[in-house]
Design a protein around this motif. Structure first.
Motif, PDB file in Angstrom:
ATOM      1  N   GLN A   1       0.849  -1.196   0.000  1.00 51.79           N
ATOM      2  CA  GLN A   1       0.000   0.000   0.000  1.00 51.79           C
ATOM      3  C   GLN A   1       0.886   1.248   0.000  1.00 51.79           C
ATOM      4  OE1 GLN A   1      -3.153  -0.399  -0.233  1.00 51.79           O
ATOM      5  NE2 GLN A   1      -4.153   1.535   0.298  1.00 51.79           N
ATOM      6  N   VAL A   2       0.489   2.236  -0.809  1.00 47.32           N
ATOM      7  CA  VAL A   2       1.217   3.500  -0.911  1.00 47.32           C
ATOM      8  C   VAL A   2       0.271   4.638  -0.563  1.00 47.32           C
ATOM      9  CG1 VAL A   2       2.438   5.064  -2.461  1.00 47.32           C
ATOM     10  CG2 VAL A   2       2.738   2.595  -2.701  1.00 47.32           C
ATOM     11  N   GLN A   3       0.710   5.510   0.287  1.00 45.15           N
ATOM     12  CA  GLN A   3      -0.043   6.736   0.573  1.00 45.15           C
ATOM     13  C   GLN A   3       0.698   7.908  -0.070  1.00 45.15           C
ATOM     14  OE1 GLN A   3       0.834   4.679   3.500  1.00 45.15           O
ATOM     15  NE2 GLN A   3      -1.005   3.560   2.897  1.00 45.15           N
ATOM     16  N   LEU A   4      -0.026   8.709  -0.845  1.00 45.44           N
ATOM     17  CA  LEU A   4       0.559   9.852  -1.531  1.00 45.44           C
ATOM     18  C   LEU A   4      -0.054  11.137  -0.982  1.00 45.44           C
ATOM     19  CD1 LEU A   4       0.374   8.528  -5.217  1.00 45.44           C
ATOM     20  CD2 LEU A   4       2.318   8.434  -3.651  1.00 45.44           C
ATOM     21  N   VAL A   5       0.786  12.106  -0.705  1.00 42.84           N
ATOM     22  CA  VAL A   5       0.324  13.390  -0.180  1.00 42.84           C
ATOM     23  C   VAL A   5       0.816  14.492  -1.102  1.00 42.84           C
ATOM     24  CG1 VAL A   5       0.372  15.004   1.741  1.00 42.84           C
ATOM     25  CG2 VAL A   5       0.316  12.537   2.180  1.00 42.84           C
ATOM     26  N   ASP A   6      -0.130  15.182  -1.733  1.00 41.80           N
ATOM     27  CA  ASP A   6       0.184  16.283  -2.637  1.00 41.80           C
ATOM     28  C   ASP A   6       0.247  17.593  -1.861  1.00 41.80           C
ATOM     29  OD1 ASP A   6      -2.216  14.857  -4.920  1.00 41.80           O
ATOM     30  OD2 ASP A   6      -0.071  14.494  -4.768  1.00 41.80           O
ATOM     31  N   SER A   7       1.174  18.454  -2.260  1.00 47.62           N
ATOM     32  CA  SER A   7       1.279  19.766  -1.623  1.00 47.62           C
ATOM     33  C   SER A   7       1.914  20.751  -2.587  1.00 47.62           C
ATOM     34  CB  SER A   7       2.116  19.673  -0.338  1.00 47.62           C
ATOM     35  OG  SER A   7       3.439  19.271  -0.641  1.00 47.62           O
ATOM     36  N   GLY A   8       1.886  22.025  -2.200  1.00 51.01           N
ATOM     37  CA  GLY A   8       2.560  23.048  -2.985  1.00 51.01           C
ATOM     38  C   GLY A   8       1.652  23.931  -3.807  1.00 51.01           C
ATOM     39  N   GLY A   9       0.374  23.637  -3.836  1.00 52.30           N
ATOM     40  CA  GLY A   9      -0.550  24.471  -4.592  1.00 52.30           C
ATOM     41  C   GLY A   9      -0.762  25.812  -3.926  1.00 52.30           C
ATOM     42  N   GLY A  10      -1.479  26.677  -4.618  1.00 47.95           N
ATOM     43  CA  GLY A  10      -1.768  27.994  -4.070  1.00 47.95           C
ATOM     44  C   GLY A  10      -2.281  28.928  -5.129  1.00 47.95           C
ATOM     45  N   LEU A  11      -2.330  30.203  -4.770  1.00 53.59           N
ATOM     46  CA  LEU A  11      -2.785  31.252  -5.683  1.00 53.59           C
ATOM     47  C   LEU A  11      -1.563  31.973  -6.243  1.00 53.59           C
ATOM     48  CD1 LEU A  11      -4.982  33.110  -6.875  1.00 53.59           C
ATOM     49  CD2 LEU A  11      -4.863  34.432  -4.739  1.00 53.59           C
ATOM     50  N   VAL A  12      -1.525  32.113  -7.553  1.00 56.75           N
ATOM     51  CA  VAL A  12      -0.390  32.757  -8.211  1.00 56.75           C
ATOM     52  C   VAL A  12      -0.904  33.606  -9.357  1.00 56.75           C
ATOM     53  CG1 VAL A  12       0.012  30.797  -9.755  1.00 56.75           C
ATOM     54  CG2 VAL A  12       1.914  32.315  -9.152  1.00 56.75           C
ATOM     55  N   GLN A  13      -0.186  34.665  -9.668  1.00 55.77           N
ATOM     56  CA  GLN A  13      -0.546  35.503 -10.808  1.00 55.77           C
ATOM     57  C   GLN A  13      -0.122  34.835 -12.110  1.00 55.77           C
ATOM     58  OE1 GLN A  13      -2.198  38.561 -10.760  1.00 55.77           O
ATOM     59  NE2 GLN A  13      -2.557  38.019  -8.604  1.00 55.77           N
ATOM     60  N   ALA A  14      -0.825  35.149 -13.171  1.00 59.95           N
ATOM     61  CA  ALA A  14      -0.460  34.629 -14.492  1.00 59.95           C
ATOM     62  C   ALA A  14       1.002  34.977 -14.785  1.00 59.95           C
ATOM     63  CB  ALA A  14      -1.372  35.215 -15.553  1.00 59.95           C
ATOM     64  N   GLY A  15       1.720  34.000 -15.334  1.00 56.21           N
ATOM     65  CA  GLY A  15       3.137  34.166 -15.596  1.00 56.21           C
ATOM     66  C   GLY A  15       4.021  33.696 -14.464  1.00 56.21           C
ATOM     67  N   GLY A  16       3.417  33.404 -13.321  1.00 53.68           N
ATOM     68  CA  GLY A  16       4.170  32.968 -12.156  1.00 53.68           C
ATOM     69  C   GLY A  16       4.490  31.487 -12.184  1.00 53.68           C
ATOM     70  N   SER A  17       5.072  31.026 -11.080  1.00 54.92           N
ATOM     71  CA  SER A  17       5.521  29.637 -10.973  1.00 54.92           C
ATOM     72  C   SER A  17       5.082  29.023  -9.647  1.00 54.92           C
ATOM     73  CB  SER A  17       7.052  29.566 -11.047  1.00 54.92           C
ATOM     74  OG  SER A  17       7.531  30.053 -12.280  1.00 54.92           O
ATOM     75  N   LEU A  18       4.921  27.719  -9.689  1.00 59.25           N
ATOM     76  CA  LEU A  18       4.677  26.933  -8.488  1.00 59.25           C
ATOM     77  C   LEU A  18       5.409  25.609  -8.632  1.00 59.25           C
ATOM     78  CD1 LEU A  18       0.842  27.334  -7.776  1.00 59.25           C
ATOM     79  CD2 LEU A  18       2.703  28.154  -6.336  1.00 59.25           C
ATOM     80  N   ARG A  19       5.760  25.027  -7.493  1.00 61.06           N
ATOM     81  CA  ARG A  19       6.361  23.703  -7.494  1.00 61.06           C
ATOM     82  C   ARG A  19       5.509  22.801  -6.604  1.00 61.06           C
ATOM     83  NH1 ARG A  19      11.719  21.406  -4.527  1.00 61.06           N
ATOM     84  NH2 ARG A  19      12.439  19.927  -6.120  1.00 61.06           N
ATOM     85  N   LEU A  20       4.930  21.800  -7.227  1.00 61.69           N
ATOM     86  CA  LEU A  20       4.127  20.832  -6.492  1.00 61.69           C
ATOM     87  C   LEU A  20       4.995  19.663  -6.052  1.00 61.69           C
ATOM     88  CD1 LEU A  20       0.924  20.688  -8.744  1.00 61.69           C
ATOM     89  CD2 LEU A  20       1.548  22.345  -6.956  1.00 61.69           C
ATOM     90  N   SER A  21       4.647  19.088  -4.926  1.00 65.32           N
ATOM     91  CA  SER A  21       5.345  17.911  -4.420  1.00 65.32           C
ATOM     92  C   SER A  21       4.350  16.801  -4.143  1.00 65.32           C
ATOM     93  CB  SER A  21       6.103  18.240  -3.137  1.00 65.32           C
ATOM     94  OG  SER A  21       7.095  19.218  -3.348  1.00 65.32           O
ATOM     95  N   CYS A  22       4.820  15.592  -4.270  1.00 68.03           N
ATOM     96  CA  CYS A  22       4.012  14.407  -3.977  1.00 68.03           C
ATOM     97  C   CYS A  22       4.897  13.487  -3.145  1.00 68.03           C
ATOM     98  CB  CYS A  22       3.566  13.742  -5.266  1.00 68.03           C
ATOM     99  SG  CYS A  22       2.804  12.119  -5.065  1.00 68.03           S
ATOM    100  N   ALA A  23       4.606  13.411  -1.872  1.00 69.27           N
ATOM    101  CA  ALA A  23       5.410  12.610  -0.959  1.00 69.27           C
ATOM    102  C   ALA A  23       4.716  11.285  -0.686  1.00 69.27           C
ATOM    103  CB  ALA A  23       5.626  13.366   0.351  1.00 69.27           C
TER     104      ALA A  23
END
Length: 122
Positions: A1-23
């Motif tokens: 069994q694997v448990q995956l936890v997503d994180s790193g989302g949020g509100l950003v302006q167009a043209g911006g960047s985000l880095r999502l993680s999946c642990a």
């Protein structure tokens, strides 16, 4: 069994960047190809990117090529999605998944993260 936890989302302006993680916990991700998918309100879940178990190959949906980068660190049991040049149409809940293949389909996804919301303001 694997448990995956997503994180790193949020509100950003167009043209911006985000880095999502999946642990992952419970079992190593080393055995799995991994993918990112997203789902916007009222739409089906769609393929974003995938990476082979050993990072040898990566695959992207056409609209993400050149803007998104999928990577993984098997030692940390974590998968990442670097998203640059974000657009309002990238707004969605993003999910990681452990997959049997790197095909752009949800049908071979064995485990899913809970999702993380990405909102891109214009």
């Amino acid at each position: 069994q694997v448990q995956l936890v997503d994180s790193g989302g949020g509100l950003v302006q167009a043209g911006g960047s985000l880095r999502l993680s999946c642990a992952a916990s419970g079992r190593t991700l080393r055995s799995y190809n991994m993918g990112w998918f997203r789902q916007a309100p009222g739409k089906e879940r769609e393929f974003v990117a995938a990476i082979t178990w050993n990072s040898g190959r990566t695959y992207y949906a056409d609209s993400m090529k050149g803007r998104f980068t999928i990577s993984r660190d098997n030692a940390k049991n974590t998968v990442y999605l670097q998203m640059n040049s974000l657009k309002p149409e990238d707004t969605a809940v993003y999910y990681c998944a452990a997959k049997f293949t790197v095909a752009p389909t949800t049908r071979d996804c064995n485990y899913w993260g809970q999702g993380t919301q990405v909102t891109v303001a214009s």
